[in-house]
Design an enzyme around this catalytic site. Sequence first.
Site, PDB file in Angstrom:
ATOM      1  N   HIS A  40       4.402  16.317  79.780  1.00 39.52           N
ATOM      2  CA  HIS A  40       4.910  17.687  79.808  1.00 39.52           C
ATOM      3  C   HIS A  40       4.536  18.333  81.139  1.00 39.52           C
ATOM      4  CE1 HIS A  40       6.165  17.890  75.598  1.00 39.52           C
ATOM      5  NE2 HIS A  40       5.037  17.277  75.281  1.00 39.52           N
TER       6      HIS A  40
ATOM      7  N   ASP B 285      -5.742  13.915  91.505  1.00 41.30           N
ATOM      8  CA  ASP B 285      -5.353  12.661  92.146  1.00 41.30           C
ATOM      9  C   ASP B 285      -5.269  11.592  91.067  1.00 41.30           C
ATOM     10  OD1 ASP B 285      -4.802  10.641  94.071  1.00 41.30           O
ATOM     11  OD2 ASP B 285      -5.935  11.747  95.560  1.00 41.30           O
TER      12      ASP B 285
END
Length: 448
Positions: free
Chosen positions: A296, A221
């Site tokens: 990435h 989160d």
Amino acid sequence: MTWSTSFLVATSLLSIINSVHAQLTGSVGPLTSVIDKAAVKTCNVCDYGASSDNTTGVGQPIIDAFTDCGSGGLIHVPEGDYLLKDWVSSENGSAWSIQLDGVLHWDSSPSAQSYIFAITGGSDSELSSSNATGAIQGSGYLYHRHNTYTSPRMLYISGVSDWTVHDLVLVNSPMPHFVIDGGYNGEAYNMAICGGDHGGLDGIDLYGGNIWIHLMVTNKDECVTSKTNSHNFLIENIYCNPSGGCAIGSLGSSVNVTNILYRNVYTWDSNQMMMIKTNGGLGNVSNIVFENFIGHGNVNSLDLDSYWSSMNAIDGVGIYYHNITIYNWTGTAIDGETRPPIRVICPEDMPCTEITLVQIDLLVEEGRYDEYYCAIACGGYCLDSATSTLTTYTTTTYGNSASTGYEAPTMADDLATAFGTTASIPTPTTPASFFPGVAPVSAVAGSS
């Protein structure tokens, strides 16, 4: 895909970034050193009944030590394993520190939504480890394996000025790990915050003023998220590994967020690199810079969503977003066709202005191209070039080519798989760096 800008725009951009670089309004952290505090008085919790047997409760000894050292002194928790089964709350302390060199293991019995460790009110406060191995182990998996996510939070800073938390590890909280609720002149650094792979296990949620953050978060989160009434934050050298990603929000009514700089943010295998999220509401978000982001394997990259479907709509024409700069973003997105790496959706009745995007190199990992999707804003890339009143519009642009000199290095500590929710999470080692090629601002405690 990189878009060039005129000399005038580039000069203006540098002016904006330089002004935000200096946006901390003054010094941060404690007013007196740990050495000076220890010289006044030192309270070893073992002298108050604590034992490193992971059976005897350490909560009350910490509270008793605070009674003696909370108005000037050092509370010391030596190396070892300690059982924590009482809420620890320290209120209105001054010129005091907790040196946590051991590991506090939370007992899973209390299930209320309180805070395992809370520091409220007062000033000149410090919570740290002298060896970077001090930790709070939240035993969150004991709750999560029963699908329980309404349970204790871990660390709470509220209404405190001139404070720091550093060289500490927070592991496997039952709910959010670190909440800064109206903290001022504070700093959190050289920390590893490591939670389970589930929503609601936030890394850091903060609001207040004049705060500096630099650390690593692993969860699913919020990585480091600024909330309503946040001002003058420097959030730099951030390692989201993996995480939900950094954000501003969610934002509601009476919003006022100003002078926020996120710089040198590395995001690996996360939900997004940066999100600003609301659904309706009223207020102002201005003078914001997101500079030097590397990502990435992320689902989303930049996502400003004024109609975020994960929150209920709030009364109001929308928040006014203006003077927001996104500069020097590199890396990859999982699928640029289905999840646009650049997505800026502004309120129909409150268009965004002065949104500047420069040097964006986000390449696609899957699919044929990146899709940039923008609506009701002016700026660059897929944003309208108008500077006057905007009419409702949407635009989509495409690309998948890197600029000359493109670099998007990875980090040695990138996790191959996220931690689950049903087994204990090992206490991690604080990484040697939080952003590729950049050393920590302060050396990690115990490092050579």
